[in-house]
Design an enzyme around this catalytic site. Structure first.
Site, PDB file in Angstrom:
ATOM      1  N   ASP A 179      -3.272   5.784   8.024  1.00  0.00           N
ATOM      2  CA  ASP A 179      -3.200   6.397   6.990  1.00  0.00           C
ATOM      3  C   ASP A 179      -4.263   6.498   6.204  1.00  0.00           C
ATOM      4  O   ASP A 179      -4.423   7.176   4.865  1.00  0.00           O
ATOM      5  CB  ASP A 179      -1.889   5.706   6.177  1.00  0.00           C
ATOM      6  CG  ASP A 179      -2.572   4.383   5.794  1.00  0.00           C
ATOM      7  OD1 ASP A 179      -3.148   3.418   6.525  1.00  0.00           O
ATOM      8  OD2 ASP A 179      -2.400   4.120   4.472  1.00  0.00           O
ATOM      9  N   ASP A 183      -1.825   1.286  12.594  1.00  0.00           N
ATOM     10  CA  ASP A 183      -2.248   0.496  11.725  1.00  0.00           C
ATOM     11  C   ASP A 183      -0.920  -0.026  10.997  1.00  0.00           C
ATOM     12  O   ASP A 183       0.193   0.252  11.384  1.00  0.00           O
ATOM     13  CB  ASP A 183      -3.103   1.619  10.542  1.00  0.00           C
ATOM     14  CG  ASP A 183      -3.343   0.830   9.119  1.00  0.00           C
ATOM     15  OD1 ASP A 183      -3.767  -0.339   9.313  1.00  0.00           O
ATOM     16  OD2 ASP A 183      -2.858   1.380   8.113  1.00  0.00           O
ATOM     17  N   ASP A 188      -0.383  -1.611   7.227  1.00  0.00           N
ATOM     18  CA  ASP A 188      -0.448  -1.593   5.877  1.00  0.00           C
ATOM     19  C   ASP A 188      -0.116   0.054   5.597  1.00  0.00           C
ATOM     20  O   ASP A 188      -1.341   0.666   5.618  1.00  0.00           O
ATOM     21  CB  ASP A 188      -1.296  -1.989   4.830  1.00  0.00           C
ATOM     22  CG  ASP A 188      -1.070  -3.540   5.123  1.00  0.00           C
ATOM     23  OD1 ASP A 188      -0.391  -4.118   4.321  1.00  0.00           O
ATOM     24  OD2 ASP A 188      -2.065  -4.073   5.724  1.00  0.00           O
TER      25      ASP A 188
END
Length: 229
Positions: A177, A10, A12
């Site tokens: 995250d 991922d 961000d």
């Protein structure tokens, strides 16, 4: 040639802490359209599903003003456009690499690990950010939320990236995250490494994961378990 392992990241909150620049862009839009601004902590909880979702959850989620359906859509589109335009011009002012990521990317490259990015950020913004932060060249493929006709948590967003990179599902790992990443990886049948303190409102215990890391220092131990197996 297919690599011996494929890692999909991922963006961000996983590769880069982008919350400060996202907050600045978000608050620029909020002030322009007459809404309350947010803190960086607020933004961390709102990021992950793209600009439209960020704006919608920030404004309409709090029901700060009443709009009919037509006005809602019109104003939301204007706000999203303003956000993307402003953010695109100020994408790497305060954003920083997550601790240990540069060393890990170097290690992975040395170990013939194929790496890609799967983000719900617009692909051109993702590519520009990765280039400005100087880690773009590590990745074989970058897929954004607008690359295909679907995006995370749809598992095809992840599996298509792996396929394009000539990887194998059973020889792939995802690192993210948030619950969006976790749901994507689980639906795709790919092991998931969760980064603590991510861009999510969920607690770690509420997010499905196979491994939990605080940052990228020492993650090689986990990856070694999947190399050449």
């Amino acid at each position: 040639m297919a690599q011996n392992l494929t890692i999909i990241f991922d963006l961000d909150g996983t590769l880069i802490d982008t919350a400060p620049d996202l907050m600045i862009a978000h608050n620029h839009v909020m002030r322009k359209f007459g809404y309350e601004t947010k803190t960086t902590a607020d933004i961390r909880n709102l990021v992950g599903k793209g600009a439209a979702s960020l704006i919608t959850r920030s404004v309409w989620g709090r029901a700060q003003k009443e709009f009919n359906q037509i006005d809602d859509q019109k104003i939301k589109k204007e706000m999203v456009k303003e956000f993307i335009d402003y953010y695109g011009k100020n994408i790497a002012i305060e954003s920083k690499l997550i601790n240990g990521i540069k060393q890990f990317l170097d290690w992975a490259k040395q170990n013939n690990i194929s790496m890609g990015v799967c983000t719900n950020k617009q692909d051109y913004l993702a590519v520009d950010l990765l280039k400005q932060i100087k880690i773009y060249d590590y990745f074989e493929y970058v897929a954004g939320g607008n690359t295909f006709n679907y995006c995370k948590p749809d598992p095809r967003h992840l599996t298509d990236v792996i396929e394009i990179m000539q990887g194998k599902i059973e020889k792939s790992i995802m690192i993210g995250d948030s619950e969006t990443d976790a749901e994507t990886a689980r639906a795709a049948g790919v092991p998931f490494i969760l980064l603590e303190n991510g861009y999510t409102e969920k607690k770690v215990s509420e997010i499905n994961h196979d491994y939990l890391i605080k940052d990228f220092l020492g993650i090689e131990e986990i990856i070694n378990k999947h190399l050449n197996h």
